[in-house]
Design a protein around this motif. Sequence first.
Motif, mmCIF file in Angstrom:
data_model
loop_
_atom_site.group_PDB
_atom_site.id
_atom_site.type_symbol
_atom_site.label_atom_id
_atom_site.label_comp_id
_atom_site.label_asym_id
_atom_site.label_seq_id
_atom_site.Cartn_x
_atom_site.Cartn_y
_atom_site.Cartn_z
ATOM 1 N N CYS A 155 -34.662 -34.616 92.613
ATOM 2 C CA CYS A 155 -34.517 -33.167 92.419
ATOM 3 C C CYS A 155 -34.383 -32.815 90.941
ATOM 4 O O CYS A 155 -34.978 -31.845 90.463
ATOM 5 C CB CYS A 155 -33.303 -32.662 93.192
ATOM 6 N N ASP A 172 -31.819 -18.288 90.646
ATOM 7 C CA ASP A 172 -31.427 -19.474 91.407
ATOM 8 C C ASP A 172 -32.164 -19.574 92.732
ATOM 9 O O ASP A 172 -32.614 -20.649 93.134
ATOM 10 C CB ASP A 172 -29.915 -19.458 91.651
ATOM 11 N N GLU A 173 -32.292 -18.432 93.418
ATOM 12 C CA GLU A 173 -32.949 -18.452 94.731
ATOM 13 C C GLU A 173 -34.432 -18.791 94.601
ATOM 14 O O GLU A 173 -34.953 -19.625 95.348
ATOM 15 C CB GLU A 173 -32.775 -17.094 95.416
ATOM 16 N N SER A 176 -34.801 -22.406 93.667
ATOM 17 C CA SER A 176 -34.594 -23.265 94.828
ATOM 18 C C SER A 176 -35.842 -23.322 95.707
ATOM 19 O O SER A 176 -36.251 -24.385 96.175
ATOM 20 C CB SER A 176 -33.402 -22.765 95.633
ATOM 21 N N ASP A 177 -36.473 -22.150 95.915
ATOM 22 C CA ASP A 177 -37.691 -22.103 96.735
ATOM 23 C C ASP A 177 -38.821 -22.903 96.085
ATOM 24 O O ASP A 177 -39.559 -23.630 96.763
ATOM 25 C CB ASP A 177 -38.124 -20.652 96.941
ATOM 26 N N VAL A 180 -38.162 -26.655 96.479
ATOM 27 C CA VAL A 180 -38.445 -27.129 97.832
ATOM 28 C C VAL A 180 -39.949 -27.352 98.010
ATOM 29 O O VAL A 180 -40.392 -28.368 98.554
ATOM 30 C CB VAL A 180 -37.916 -26.141 98.885
#
Length: 210
Positions: A155, A172-173, A176-177, A180
């Motif tokens: 990661c 941050d969101e 994160s997406d 992934v």
Amino acid sequence: MLVMDEEFVDLRRPRKKTGVTNLHHYKVNCFYTVMDLQLQELNDRFTEVNTDLFICMASLSPANSFREFDKSKLLRLVKFYPDDFSFGECLSMEHQLGIYIDNIRNDEQFKNLKNLGDLSRLMVETKKHLVHPLVYRLLKLVLTLLVATASVERCFSAMKLVKTTTRNRIGDEFLSDCLVCYIEKELFESVTNETVVNRFQSMRELRIHL
């Protein structure tokens, strides 16, 4: 072919005597220097606690008839997991480890094991995970740690590629997406464009269909 016992000749100053043999030069100036660089890299990458943790983990290895087994190191390993072992279980672990190693070494089925995964699988097949529950719990924690450590390293490596200087204000969101999608590339390759379009289309009504 160099004769290691002969005097080393520095090609930059071929007439000047070095006073050392070829063996000394390549052993001290080359081999030891490279080893020092590698050790320095390992020390920078792994803390003292992590190093001690990996050393203790090696004591569970079934290779060569459990040659690396060390009860004191495994008891030290248990202390790394205070939330998983109660005080009473820590006290009984020493006794169970002695019974465990005697039982395993006398069982022919465990003679040719190579790694912790095979050990865990065979303990379940032979029901020894019920006989030595504390040891099996410790083994599961060790196996989980290896996967978790590799995943975390993966990661952080992906984060360096995704969050570049041009994306330094990414939220941050959204980060994160993106991570992934980048980390699970093999999984997302099986998702078709049509599936993605239908998913966004069903989220809310749009003026036009995608």
